[in-house]
Design an enzyme around this catalytic site. Structure first.
Site, PDB file in Angstrom:
ATOM      1  N   GLU A 111     -14.349  -8.004  -7.748  1.00  0.00           N
ATOM      2  CA  GLU A 111     -14.437  -8.882  -6.585  1.00  0.00           C
ATOM      3  C   GLU A 111     -15.478  -9.962  -6.873  1.00  0.00           C
ATOM      4  O   GLU A 111     -16.662  -9.665  -7.013  1.00  0.00           O
ATOM      5  CB  GLU A 111     -14.802  -8.100  -5.328  1.00  0.00           C
ATOM      6  CG  GLU A 111     -14.986  -8.968  -4.098  1.00  0.00           C
ATOM      7  CD  GLU A 111     -13.833  -9.958  -3.872  1.00  0.00           C
ATOM      8  OE1 GLU A 111     -14.103 -11.180  -3.837  1.00  0.00           O
ATOM      9  OE2 GLU A 111     -12.674  -9.498  -3.767  1.00  0.00           O
TER      10      GLU A 111
ATOM     11  N   ASP B 173      -3.553  -8.668  -7.320  1.00  0.00           N
ATOM     12  CA  ASP B 173      -3.320  -9.005  -5.915  1.00  0.00           C
ATOM     13  C   ASP B 173      -4.176 -10.210  -5.502  1.00  0.00           C
ATOM     14  O   ASP B 173      -5.062 -10.084  -4.660  1.00  0.00           O
ATOM     15  CB  ASP B 173      -3.663  -7.762  -5.077  1.00  0.00           C
ATOM     16  CG  ASP B 173      -3.496  -7.953  -3.591  1.00  0.00           C
ATOM     17  OD1 ASP B 173      -2.749  -8.856  -3.194  1.00  0.00           O
ATOM     18  OD2 ASP B 173      -4.127  -7.194  -2.833  1.00  0.00           O
TER      19      ASP B 173
ATOM     20  N   HIS C 186      -8.475  -8.016  -7.482  1.00  0.00           N
ATOM     21  CA  HIS C 186      -8.968  -8.842  -6.366  1.00  0.00           C
ATOM     22  C   HIS C 186      -9.205  -7.904  -5.188  1.00  0.00           C
ATOM     23  O   HIS C 186      -8.416  -7.846  -4.243  1.00  0.00           O
ATOM     24  CB  HIS C 186      -7.967  -9.941  -6.011  1.00  0.00           C
ATOM     25  CG  HIS C 186      -7.730 -10.921  -7.116  1.00  0.00           C
ATOM     26  ND1 HIS C 186      -6.946 -10.635  -8.215  1.00  0.00           N
ATOM     27  CD2 HIS C 186      -8.179 -12.193  -7.302  1.00  0.00           C
ATOM     28  CE1 HIS C 186      -6.907 -11.688  -9.024  1.00  0.00           C
ATOM     29  NE2 HIS C 186      -7.654 -12.634  -8.497  1.00  0.00           N
TER      30      HIS C 186
ATOM     31  N   ASP D  90     -14.484 -12.413 -11.985  1.00  0.00           N
ATOM     32  CA  ASP D  90     -13.136 -12.922 -11.787  1.00  0.00           C
ATOM     33  C   ASP D  90     -12.147 -11.833 -12.192  1.00  0.00           C
ATOM     34  O   ASP D  90     -12.258 -11.232 -13.267  1.00  0.00           O
ATOM     35  CB  ASP D  90     -12.932 -14.170 -12.640  1.00  0.00           C
ATOM     36  CG  ASP D  90     -11.498 -14.668 -12.608  1.00  0.00           C
ATOM     37  OD1 ASP D  90     -11.146 -15.407 -11.681  1.00  0.00           O
ATOM     38  OD2 ASP D  90     -10.736 -14.297 -13.528  1.00  0.00           O
ATOM     39  N   GLY D  91     -11.173 -11.558 -11.332  1.00  0.00           N
ATOM     40  CA  GLY D  91     -10.279 -10.434 -11.571  1.00  0.00           C
ATOM     41  C   GLY D  91      -9.466 -10.543 -12.835  1.00  0.00           C
ATOM     42  O   GLY D  91      -9.176  -9.534 -13.502  1.00  0.00           O
TER      43      GLY D  91
ATOM     44  N   HIS E 115       0.807  -1.214   0.000  1.00  0.00           N
ATOM     45  CA  HIS E 115       0.000   0.000   0.000  1.00  0.00           C
ATOM     46  C   HIS E 115       0.842   1.267   0.000  1.00  0.00           C
ATOM     47  O   HIS E 115       0.393   2.297  -0.519  1.00  0.00           O
ATOM     48  CB  HIS E 115      -0.964  -0.031   1.189  1.00  0.00           C
ATOM     49  CG  HIS E 115      -2.018  -1.083   1.054  1.00  0.00           C
ATOM     50  ND1 HIS E 115      -2.595  -1.717   2.132  1.00  0.00           N
ATOM     51  CD2 HIS E 115      -2.590  -1.637  -0.056  1.00  0.00           C
ATOM     52  CE1 HIS E 115      -3.484  -2.600   1.699  1.00  0.00           C
ATOM     53  NE2 HIS E 115      -3.496  -2.568   0.379  1.00  0.00           N
TER      54      HIS E 115
END
Length: 283
Positions: free
Chosen positions: A117, A163, A41, A142-143, A18
């Site tokens: 998500e 991620d 994600h 699905d990401g 982050h």
């Protein structure tokens, strides 16, 4: 491995991820032109550090807890402050923001974000965490499919965070294939891939493949202590494709401070490397 974020929110790996997410978003703000942020994600958005999952692992204590309590951030103070301000604004030390909530704080009126998500409950929690905001959209998809579907963005500028929870043995293959397809359509996009380093040989193989597909990508490796069986995750990494030109210099200032503050024992260290090139000397 299965990396359920509720158990690990705010740990040293989240801090690393982050901090650099924040630095890239601030770089994108330098131009007046709008940008788009894509999160493959996204998760639930906010995590209760007093909840049963986080309390059971207590990993935030050695992550964001240390950083918030650090008496001296040294030369990295100015670079870390935007991230720390975003964390404080969400209700720290009791709550920790996921990447969507952090990214939302760095969107200007002209910028947009798409959060992928797949889990309905997590998507519901994310929408609640983000509130009513015309700049953001949460999509239950699905990401990997989402990254293909949403690139290139209309703005042509921006970044994507990849991620995943690393629940599948073929996770790295899926990342690599999706990254390649996205780069074919959005060659100028910034892509940041987060990795929990549990199987170093798998990570090395992945990075060698990225070096061929995207020469010049910046690899950041961070270790909180010497890995050992039975211990919590102690090593993590980022691969940043098309990194901002300022990021390497910023990393040289940030990483020594994080290593000093987040070290859990002997073996705490970091490394920087241009994939397909030379290692960046540490300072």
């Amino acid at each position: 491995m299965n990396y359920r974020h509720e158990f690990h929110a705010g740990n040293f790996a989240d801090v690393l991820k982050h901090v650099f997410l924040t630095r890239i978003l601030l770089y994108l703000q330098r131009k007046d032109k709008p940008f788009r942020y894509i999160d493959t994600h996204a998760g639930a958005g906010l995590y209760d550090l007093d909840g049963p999952e986080a309390a059971r692992s207590n990993e935030a204590r050695d992550g964001i807890g240390r950083l918030l309590d650090a008496p001296d951030l040294g030369a990295a103070a100015e670079l870390l402050e935007p991230y720390l301000a975003a964390v404080r604004a969400t209700g720290a030390p009791n709550l920790y923001p996921g990447s969507p909530v952090i990214a939302q704080k760095f969107l200007r009126a002209c910028d947009k974000a798409i959060f992928c998500e797949m889990l309905p409950e997590a998507a519901k929690g994310l929408r609640r965490s983000l509130g009513r905001d015309y700049r953001v959209k949460t999509v239950e998809i699905d990401g990997y499919q989402g990254l293909k579907a949403f690139t290139p963005p209309p703005e042509r500028r921006g970044m994507a965070l990849i991620d995943p929870p690393y629940e599948r043995r073929d996770e790295y293959e899926r990342i690599f294939d999706t990254l390649g397809a996205a780069l074919d359509r959005w060659a100028g996009g910034i892509f940041m891939i987060w990795q929990p380093v549990k199987e170093p040989e798998v990570v090395e193989s992945f990075c060698r493949a990225v070096a061929l597909a995207a020469p010049g990508a910046l690899r950041i490796d961070f270790q909180a202590e010497t890995p050992a069986p039975g211990k919590p995750l102690s090593r993590t990494g980022l691969v940043i494709v098309n990194p901002p030109y300022v990021l390497e210099e910023e990393a040289q200032i940030i990483l020594p401070a994080l290593t000093r503050i987040l070290a859990r024992g002997p073996g705490a260290e970091f490394s920087l490397e241009h994939l397909g090139g030379e290692k960046v000397p540490s300072s």
